[in-house]
Design a protein around this motif. Sequence first.
Motif, PDB file in Angstrom:
ATOM      1  N   ARG A   1       0.843  -1.215   0.000  1.00 26.66           N
ATOM      2  CA  ARG A   1       0.000   0.000   0.000  1.00 26.66           C
ATOM      3  C   ARG A   1       0.870   1.255   0.000  1.00 26.66           C
ATOM      4  N   LEU A   2       1.962   1.225   0.753  1.00 23.28           N
ATOM      5  CA  LEU A   2       2.874   2.378   0.778  1.00 23.28           C
ATOM      6  C   LEU A   2       3.514   2.614  -0.586  1.00 23.28           C
ATOM      7  N   ILE A   3       3.860   1.531  -1.266  1.00 22.82           N
ATOM      8  CA  ILE A   3       4.453   1.655  -2.611  1.00 22.82           C
ATOM      9  C   ILE A   3       3.463   2.329  -3.551  1.00 22.82           C
ATOM     10  N   ILE A   4       2.218   1.884  -3.526  1.00 22.64           N
ATOM     11  CA  ILE A   4       1.209   2.481  -4.410  1.00 22.64           C
ATOM     12  C   ILE A   4       1.030   3.962  -4.099  1.00 22.64           C
ATOM     13  N   HIS A   5       0.896   4.308  -2.846  1.00 23.61           N
ATOM     14  CA  HIS A   5       0.756   5.727  -2.471  1.00 23.61           C
ATOM     15  C   HIS A   5       1.959   6.536  -2.953  1.00 23.61           C
ATOM     16  N   LYS A   6       3.154   5.994  -2.755  1.00 19.32           N
ATOM     17  CA  LYS A   6       4.365   6.712  -3.158  1.00 19.32           C
ATOM     18  C   LYS A   6       4.381   6.931  -4.668  1.00 19.32           C
ATOM     19  N   VAL A   7       4.144   5.864  -5.417  1.00 21.87           N
ATOM     20  CA  VAL A   7       4.242   5.944  -6.882  1.00 21.87           C
ATOM     21  C   VAL A   7       3.174   6.879  -7.454  1.00 21.87           C
ATOM     22  N   ILE A   8       1.935   6.709  -7.040  1.00 21.96           N
ATOM     23  CA  ILE A   8       0.853   7.515  -7.612  1.00 21.96           C
ATOM     24  C   ILE A   8       1.018   8.992  -7.267  1.00 21.96           C
ATOM     25  N   ASN A   9       1.582   9.283  -6.124  1.00 23.94           N
ATOM     26  CA  ASN A   9       1.736  10.680  -5.700  1.00 23.94           C
ATOM     27  C   ASN A   9       3.100  11.286  -6.030  1.00 23.94           C
ATOM     28  N   TRP A  10       3.992  10.510  -6.654  1.00 26.20           N
ATOM     29  CA  TRP A  10       5.332  11.013  -6.967  1.00 26.20           C
ATOM     30  C   TRP A  10       5.245  11.994  -8.135  1.00 26.20           C
ATOM     31  N   ASP A  11       5.961  13.113  -8.020  1.00 27.64           N
ATOM     32  CA  ASP A  11       5.872  14.163  -9.040  1.00 27.64           C
ATOM     33  C   ASP A  11       6.547  13.820 -10.366  1.00 27.64           C
ATOM     34  N   GLU A  12       7.624  13.058 -10.325  1.00 21.81           N
ATOM     35  CA  GLU A  12       8.382  12.783 -11.550  1.00 21.81           C
ATOM     36  C   GLU A  12       8.765  11.309 -11.583  1.00 21.81           C
ATOM     37  N   LEU A  13       7.961  10.495 -12.268  1.00 24.38           N
ATOM     38  CA  LEU A  13       8.211   9.055 -12.321  1.00 24.38           C
ATOM     39  C   LEU A  13       9.370   8.689 -13.243  1.00 24.38           C
ATOM     40  N   GLY A  14       9.675   9.543 -14.195  1.00 27.55           N
ATOM     41  CA  GLY A  14      10.782   9.264 -15.109  1.00 27.55           C
ATOM     42  C   GLY A  14      10.571   7.945 -15.830  1.00 27.55           C
ATOM     43  N   PRO A  15      11.592   7.070 -15.831  1.00 22.63           N
ATOM     44  CA  PRO A  15      11.483   5.804 -16.571  1.00 22.63           C
ATOM     45  C   PRO A  15      10.646   4.741 -15.852  1.00 22.63           C
ATOM     46  N   PHE A  16      10.227   5.001 -14.637  1.00 21.88           N
ATOM     47  CA  PHE A  16       9.432   4.039 -13.869  1.00 21.88           C
ATOM     48  C   PHE A  16       8.076   3.844 -14.553  1.00 21.88           C
ATOM     49  N   ASP A  17       7.725   2.588 -14.847  1.00 25.02           N
ATOM     50  CA  ASP A  17       6.462   2.331 -15.532  1.00 25.02           C
ATOM     51  C   ASP A  17       5.608   1.319 -14.763  1.00 25.02           C
ATOM     52  N   PHE A  18       4.481   0.942 -15.335  1.00 22.63           N
ATOM     53  CA  PHE A  18       3.552   0.040 -14.660  1.00 22.63           C
ATOM     54  C   PHE A  18       4.204  -1.307 -14.366  1.00 22.63           C
ATOM     55  N   ALA A  19       5.025  -1.800 -15.294  1.00 20.97           N
ATOM     56  CA  ALA A  19       5.717  -3.077 -15.069  1.00 20.97           C
ATOM     57  C   ALA A  19       6.644  -2.974 -13.852  1.00 20.97           C
ATOM     58  N   ASP A  20       7.284  -1.813 -13.672  1.00 21.87           N
ATOM     59  CA  ASP A  20       8.147  -1.616 -12.498  1.00 21.87           C
ATOM     60  C   ASP A  20       7.320  -1.622 -11.211  1.00 21.87           C
ATOM     61  N   LEU A  21       6.161  -0.974 -11.262  1.00 20.70           N
ATOM     62  CA  LEU A  21       5.268  -0.977 -10.098  1.00 20.70           C
ATOM     63  C   LEU A  21       4.881  -2.413  -9.750  1.00 20.70           C
ATOM     64  N   ASP A  22       4.458  -3.155 -10.744  1.00 20.15           N
ATOM     65  CA  ASP A  22       4.064  -4.547 -10.541  1.00 20.15           C
ATOM     66  C   ASP A  22       5.227  -5.360  -9.966  1.00 20.15           C
ATOM     67  N   SER A  23       6.421  -5.148 -10.489  1.00 20.18           N
ATOM     68  CA  SER A  23       7.609  -5.859 -10.011  1.00 20.18           C
ATOM     69  C   SER A  23       7.903  -5.539  -8.543  1.00 20.18           C
ATOM     70  N   CYS A  24       7.809  -4.283  -8.172  1.00 19.83           N
ATOM     71  CA  CYS A  24       8.045  -3.885  -6.775  1.00 19.83           C
ATOM     72  C   CYS A  24       7.009  -4.516  -5.849  1.00 19.83           C
ATOM     73  N   LEU A  25       5.761  -4.491  -6.271  1.00 15.96           N
ATOM     74  CA  LEU A  25       4.698  -5.076  -5.444  1.00 15.96           C
ATOM     75  C   LEU A  25       4.894  -6.580  -5.270  1.00 15.96           C
ATOM     76  N   ARG A  26       5.322  -7.240  -6.331  1.00 19.43           N
ATOM     77  CA  ARG A  26       5.542  -8.689  -6.245  1.00 19.43           C
ATOM     78  C   ARG A  26       6.758  -9.014  -5.373  1.00 19.43           C
ATOM     79  N   ARG A  27       7.767  -8.172  -5.405  1.00 22.06           N
ATOM     80  CA  ARG A  27       8.962  -8.403  -4.581  1.00 22.06           C
ATOM     81  C   ARG A  27       8.616  -8.372  -3.094  1.00 22.06           C
ATOM     82  N   VAL A  28       7.652  -7.546  -2.713  1.00 21.99           N
ATOM     83  CA  VAL A  28       7.259  -7.460  -1.297  1.00 21.99           C
ATOM     84  C   VAL A  28       5.965  -8.239  -1.022  1.00 21.99           C
ATOM     85  N   ASP A  29       5.547  -9.062  -1.956  1.00 21.94           N
ATOM     86  CA  ASP A  29       4.309  -9.826  -1.805  1.00 21.94           C
ATOM     87  C   ASP A  29       4.547 -11.004  -0.859  1.00 21.94           C
TER      88      ASP A  29
END
Length: 193
Positions: free
Chosen positions: A56-84
């Motif tokens: 939940r913290l990852i989602i809040h951080k990513v959605i509210n981050w001002d400049e995602l740069g190269p970070f994409d949906f696949a990266d979000l999914d990967s981060c969530l799975r790493r802490v799953d």
Amino acid sequence: LGVLTQHCQSLFRVIKEAQLTKLHLRKSDMEAMDRTVDFFLAWQEKAMLFNNQVQRLIIHKVINWDELGPFDFADLDSCLRRVDREEGGSNDVFLSRAKVVVEDEETGPKDLKSMLSHIETMLFFLKYAKLEDLASTHREFKQQSAVLHPTVDNCLRWSADVYTPGQELVHLGESDVLTDSSNIQAVLHNLRH
């Protein structure tokens, strides 16, 4: 789940496009961004095996981050799975370290994947460092010496002379565990000195 994932991917692209055009969605419509976070949280609850606070913290951080740069949906999914991981038990050490990284205001989404991977690697090292045994290692390599290239065999003999049993990196008692923070501090102190 498939449709929900597609909607989240589309929403993520909208967020990234808005950032590229310098449109600050949170400033423009805070309520819509709150609903977007809720939408991603609903997806995360269905897509992941374990619903935990770090995700939940990852989602809040990513959605509210001002400049995602190269970070994409696949990266979000990967981060969530790493802490799953289920909260509690042996996962607490990893999840508590991951939580500290995610909550750090200096850590951007683009750094999350590598930092979470680094935590996993360090905990793996700490788990097995206690089992280090140079005498067993030297015996194993000695058994293989007949089939080794002479250069490799010479290097192994040199390392056996330099790194004799008793010079292991970590010295702990039978009951000590390297997931206890005081033991970790002691090991890190010994490695530095």
